[in-house]
Design a protein around this motif. Sequence first.
Motif: not given
Length: 308
Positions: A113-122
């Motif tokens: 879950r939440w691969r990529g640039a903005a995992p915290i905010q997403r």
Amino acid sequence: MRIVFAGTPEFSVPCLAACRASGAEVVAVYTQPDRPAGRGRKLTPSPVKQAALEAHIPVEQPESLKDAAARDRLAGYAPDLMVVVAYGLILPRRVLAIPHLGCWNVHASLLPRWRGAAPIQRAILAGDSESGVDLMQMEAGLDTGPVLLERRTSIHADDTGGSLHDRLSHLGAEVLAEGLRRVLAGEKLTATPQPEAGVTYAHKLDKAEARLDFGRPARELERQVRAFDPWPVAEGDIANETLRVWSARALDLDHHATPGSVLAAGRDGIDIACGAGALRITALQRAGGKRIGAVDYLNARPDLRPAR
């Protein structure tokens, strides 16, 4: 063990400290080139570069790692392991193959879950109840590698992008320290492949996403306000003025008012009608001003206070 560390923002600094404290030798630090920052747009070194210079560690700042000269320079440090934490550059296959232990990545989500640039905010935007950090063996794909170790944390009802960022930054340092301790003790860490189910991508934040649409449910807008603190900061048109919204909470309130209209304004905050419920704004910022409480704003906007 010889480590090359690659990272750029403040999030990465505790992990650099964990590498230095592990007993391994940090032979070089790779970080993004200096970028303009502040009102004067002066070239400013990254937080990781500043920490490396203070520790007298050689710093490399290539624009890319795709050319042969950059790879040869990295290979010249003869790293056993490369640790990557929010570096900001893609590592080509040839770079991943340079350290004989490969490359580790500290990623701020519970993969896949939440691969990529903005995992915290997403994670906050989506209303996730839990987040964490994964220590991952890097592959050529975007955050697709097997997970070596993991730390979990609940997402609290009052967590912002900033507070969750800080907590995960320190959890990342903890999980990295454990991984280094075990490997330095001669242990081989188990690499667990990520499951195929549950893959989501945390796309880079866009300032346009910070606009509050009061036609949406209040609960979604509350998460938007929390996720975009401290950047890019939610903003909306309120009482004929565009305001940045720093703090707000959703109210389960039945009403028949037009979304975006002011339902109430007082000591507890400014209640804005939403598509479902209401959003109570408690801290905001006017154009050219500083962050203030709702009460201070109402002192300057007596027209919003109810008639006595």
